[in-house]
Scaffold this motif. Structure first.
Motif, PDB file in Angstrom:
ATOM      1  N   UNK A   1      69.253  50.760  38.986  1.00 22.95           N
ATOM      2  CA  UNK A   1      68.310  51.803  38.574  1.00 22.95           C
ATOM      3  C   UNK A   1      67.158  51.964  39.561  1.00 22.95           C
ATOM      4  N   UNK A   2      67.347  51.519  40.802  1.00 25.49           N
ATOM      5  CA  UNK A   2      66.292  51.637  41.794  1.00 25.49           C
ATOM      6  C   UNK A   2      65.682  50.290  42.109  1.00 25.49           C
ATOM      7  N   UNK A   3      64.513  50.278  42.755  1.00 25.96           N
ATOM      8  CA  UNK A   3      63.863  49.014  43.130  1.00 25.96           C
ATOM      9  C   UNK A   3      63.529  48.158  41.912  1.00 25.96           C
ATOM     10  N   UNK A   4      63.803  46.854  42.018  1.00 26.56           N
ATOM     11  CA  UNK A   4      63.496  45.905  40.955  1.00 26.56           C
ATOM     12  C   UNK A   4      62.851  44.670  41.557  1.00 26.56           C
ATOM     13  N   UNK A   5      62.194  43.872  40.686  1.00 31.52           N
ATOM     14  CA  UNK A   5      61.676  42.592  41.125  1.00 31.52           C
ATOM     15  C   UNK A   5      60.217  42.375  40.818  1.00 31.52           C
ATOM     16  N   UNK A   6      59.770  41.151  41.056  1.00 31.63           N
ATOM     17  CA  UNK A   6      58.391  40.747  40.791  1.00 31.63           C
ATOM     18  C   UNK A   6      57.409  41.621  41.571  1.00 31.63           C
ATOM     19  N   UNK A   7      57.650  41.830  42.878  1.00 31.78           N
ATOM     20  CA  UNK A   7      56.746  42.637  43.691  1.00 31.78           C
ATOM     21  C   UNK A   7      56.699  44.079  43.225  1.00 31.78           C
ATOM     22  N   UNK A   8      57.844  44.598  42.810  1.00 26.76           N
ATOM     23  CA  UNK A   8      57.916  45.986  42.343  1.00 26.76           C
ATOM     24  C   UNK A   8      57.076  46.162  41.076  1.00 26.76           C
ATOM     25  N   UNK A   9      57.205  45.214  40.149  1.00 22.42           N
ATOM     26  CA  UNK A   9      56.405  45.291  38.923  1.00 22.42           C
ATOM     27  C   UNK A   9      54.919  45.140  39.224  1.00 22.42           C
ATOM     28  N   UNK A  10      54.582  44.256  40.185  1.00 22.99           N
ATOM     29  CA  UNK A  10      53.179  44.064  40.543  1.00 22.99           C
ATOM     30  C   UNK A  10      52.615  45.331  41.189  1.00 22.99           C
ATOM     31  N   UNK A  11      53.413  46.003  41.985  1.00 22.94           N
ATOM     32  CA  UNK A  11      52.976  47.277  42.567  1.00 22.94           C
ATOM     33  C   UNK A  11      52.711  48.305  41.479  1.00 22.94           C
ATOM     34  N   UNK A  12      53.530  48.269  40.422  1.00 19.69           N
ATOM     35  CA  UNK A  12      53.287  49.164  39.288  1.00 19.69           C
ATOM     36  C   UNK A  12      51.963  48.877  38.607  1.00 19.69           C
ATOM     37  N   UNK A  13      51.638  47.576  38.454  1.00 20.78           N
ATOM     38  CA  UNK A  13      50.352  47.202  37.852  1.00 20.78           C
ATOM     39  C   UNK A  13      49.196  47.642  38.743  1.00 20.78           C
ATOM     40  N   UNK A  14      49.361  47.525  40.049  1.00 26.89           N
ATOM     41  CA  UNK A  14      48.339  47.985  40.991  1.00 26.89           C
ATOM     42  C   UNK A  14      48.166  49.497  40.886  1.00 26.89           C
TER      43      UNK A  14
END
Length: 709
Positions: free
Chosen positions: A34-47
């Motif tokens: 479903x596209x980019x996944x992972x800890x960094x991706x979620x953290x970028x979303x929080x940012x």
């Protein structure tokens, strides 16, 4: 919720921030179904949430990601901090620490780290921290470079490598999920801090990113993400405790209960202590980070003087006290570019440092550095006058190769706000410059004409409605065939009507808005070149660029993005550089031109023979073409000196294997003489005047070589 006491809101520098990463680096980032996944991706979303803007996450091979960040094609990437990378990027506060380890087949003996298996073939991901460390520490191993961590692990299985050095979480994740027959054969080593990186020079982006990350860490956002990924990013390395079988069941139960209770109590107490300590340390880091970020936002890094926005703020605060006999002055070092090109960048830097030191020593009010040798200060009239007198005296002794001009405006006669005083002081400075005076005090007669004021307003608001490109064809002198065209700017202003370049280019250059015009011309040239190529008539379109464009670290990315956005060919664009453009910031300009040439963009020197240090620039930059200035071409048949100059220039170009174009060809006789001198190409009214796009396209269809129609 973000705390307004701890965090100052910094606006995002762009409406959409592009994060980039490794497409095969789980559990931190990877391309999922479903596209980019992972800890960094979620953290970028929080940012994104904390920073108040949208983000886009692009994934690819790691080496391509680093190159994209270096070139400015992407904005942010998460990576491990290292000395080599700190030279290239500006890092945020680290948000995680990851260990490395050695992985190999089950038959591989245990090792103590990266230092005791010399002679082996070690696989690492290209441009990873492991790759950097192996090179930096010059370990006696054969490095096998791969495009990803998974490829490095598979290199062991295929026999291409004996072992892999990589990060624990990623290796454990891939080995478990892909069921690879590999084991960790070393204890953890090389602990590395994980942080977000941006390219040096993008202070506004780093400021926004650090602030948004601080907010995410202090809120529940980071903790929620960490808890969600904890089991993946913290591989379980604990060993089991085996209890001897002959201990009785009851004794085992009692011992386990007591040990469990003791450990639970001790662990709980340590957790409280550690959490409290971590929270206090986090608050200190947040406070320090905020202070540093605020300082970086308000003060210029080269001089440690206030940035323009903060200078305005400080002056307005002073004006609230209605200071009597106060004055705002702007002064600018004249021909700093030429002096730097002659005496070197070190002289220019020392000059700026000397003036900065004098300002700090003599001026008690706010001071500002606008860049490119322009300063502003606000203080009492007496202090301003004394500073200027001292500067004038020191100019003769310590700055003999430079001169300055200054303009000032007085409170409250010439304005009651910093913005008004700055605008009027700038008008006085321009008056001093054009009248060859050192210092002029503002009066109302210096206000720009209504026409100039309307042009200035349009430039300041980026309202370039009616500005367009015209195209002047170039031909091969021998064959007569069309070889390209030069894009020239024209402006049909909505209210002022048709404007000659002479009406607005001097204002554009003086006020520093030339980049707006350049970008518009590049977009127009690329768009036309793409359509011509699609029609089967590929043609090189040239665009003039200035020193401001070339010295901009983002210029390479702007040109590259403009061509890629239109799916154009790099070889269809040529940049024409006036010789005066080369007199400052040599390193930045050379790097930019070299990178553009590597893409296929053409590089030409415009008006050759009329500027500074022509021969020096030919050796410094990747020049492919010289355009002989029209002053040497005009009346060529009758002017033997100009004919000799052109002949010498053509011989030089031939030895250097550089193409030549003669500008300003006005008649058949001049074209014939240029053919006799063996000049390559020609441009001028004899061939065609500059044409609007529709007329230029018609000209191409109907064109026949001069003398053949």
């Amino acid at each position: 919720m973000q705390s307004p006491q701890l965090f100052q809101q910094f606006p995002p520098p762009e409406a959409n921030i592009i994060f980039a990463g490794d497409s095969a680096y789980p559990p931190f980032e990877w391309s999922g179904d479903n596209g980019p996944e992972g800890f960094n991706v979620d953290l970028a979303g929080a940012i994104s949430v904390q920073g108040g803007t949208s983000v886009r996450y692009l994934l690819g091979e790691w080496r391509d990601t680093i190159e994209a960040l270096e070139s400015g094609d992407v904005d942010v990437a998460a990576m491990f901090v290292s000395p080599a990378r700190e030279k290239l990027f500006h890092f945020t506060t680290p948000f995680y620490v990851v260990n490395h380890a050695v992985y190999a087949s089950e038959s591989h003996p245990q090792v103590n780290g990266a230092y005791n298996f010399s002679g082996q073939r070690v696989a690492v991901e290209e441009r990873s921290v492991a790759h950097e460390k192996l090179l930096a520490e010059d370990l006696a191993v054969d490095i096998v470079l791969t495009a990803s961590t998974q490829a490095a692990l598979e290199a062991v299985l295929s026999g291409q490598a004996d072992s892999v050095i990589t990060t624990e979480p990623t290796a454990e994740y891939l080995i478990d999920n892909l069921e690879l027959p590999l084991n960790r054969v070393s204890p953890p080593f090389w602990p590395s801090s994980y942080a977000f990186a941006v390219k040096h020079g993008r202070d506004d982006l780093h400021l926004w990113l650090q602030n948004a990350l601080n907010a995410a860490i202090a809120s529940n956002g980071y903790q929620d993400i960490y808890e969600n990924w904890k089991s993946e990013i913290r591989p379980d390395g604990n060993s089991l405790i085996h209890i001897p079988f002959y201990v009785g069941y009851t004794a085992i139960t009692a011992i386990l209960f007591m040990v469990t209770f003791f450990l639970w109590s001790w662990t709980l107490r340590r957790k409280v202590i550690n959490k409290t300590s971590d929270l206090q340390a986090a608050l200190v880091r947040v406070s320090q980070s905020e202070s540093h970020a605020r300082y970086m936002a308000d003060y210029e890094t080269e001089t440690d003087l206030a940035r323009p926005h903060y200078f305005n703020q400080l002056v307005n605060e002073k004006l609230k006290q209605c200071p009597v006999n106060s004055e705002l002055m702007i002064f600018r070092l004249i021909r700093l570019n030429e002096v730097s090109g002659t005496l070197g960048q070190s002289y220019s830097k020392e000059l700026i440092e000397t003036i900065t030191a004098r300002l700090k020593a003599r001026i008690t009010g706010p001071c500002c550095y606008f860049g490119r040798g322009t300063f502003a200060l606000f203080s009492s009239r007496t202090e301003v006058r004394r500073f200027l007198e001292a500067l004038s005296n020191e100019q003769t002794k310590q700055m003999p190769y430079i001169r300055y001009v200054a303009g000032s405006a007085r409170f409250s006669k010439h304005g009651r706000s910093s913005e008004e005083l700055l605008a009027n002081a700038d008008s006085a400075l321009l008056t001093a410059f054009f009248n060859n005076k050192e210092w002029v005090v503002y009066d109302h007669s210096m206000d720009p004409s209504p026409k100039d004021q309307e042009i200035i307003t349009a430039l300041r608001t980026c309202s370039l409605e009616g500005m367009y490109a015209v195209y002047q064809p170039q031909i091969d002198i021998v064959t007569g065939q069309l070889t390209g065209a030069e894009a020239l700017v024209r402006w049909q202003h909505p209210t002022l009507g048709a404007l000659s370049p002479c009406d607005f280019i001097p204002l554009v250059e003086t006020l520093g808005y030339i980049s707006q015009v350049t970008e518009k011309m590049i977009d127009a040239a690329v768009d036309l070149a793409v359509r011509l190529r699609e029609e089967g008539r590929p043609m090189v379109i040239s665009v003039n660029v200035s020193v401001h464009d070339l010295a901009d670290p983002a210029f390479f990315a702007k040109v590259k993005n403009a061509i890629q956005r239109c799916q154009g060919a790099f070889c269809d664009l040529k940049l024409e550089l006036t010789e005066t453009s080369f007199s400052s910031e040599i390193g930045t300009i050379s790097e930019t031109l070299t990178r553009l040439k590597c893409l296929g963009v053409g590089i030409s020197i415009d008006d050759f023979g009329t500027g500074y240090s022509s021969l020096t620039y030919l050796s410094m930059f990747p020049v492919q073409e010289l355009k002989i200035d029209q002053t040497f071409v005009f009346n060529l048949e009758a002017n033997t000196k100009n004919c000799d100059i052109i002949r010498s220039t053509l011989m030089l170009a031939e030895h250097l294997k550089i193409k030549t174009v003669a500008e300003g060809v006005e008649d058949k006789e001049t074209l014939s003489k240029l053919r006799e001198l063996k000049c390559g190409c020609a441009q001028g009214y004899f061939i065609s005047k500059p044409l609007p796009e529709a007329e230029f396209l018609k000209f191409i269809k109907e064109y026949s070589a001069p003398g053949q129609a």
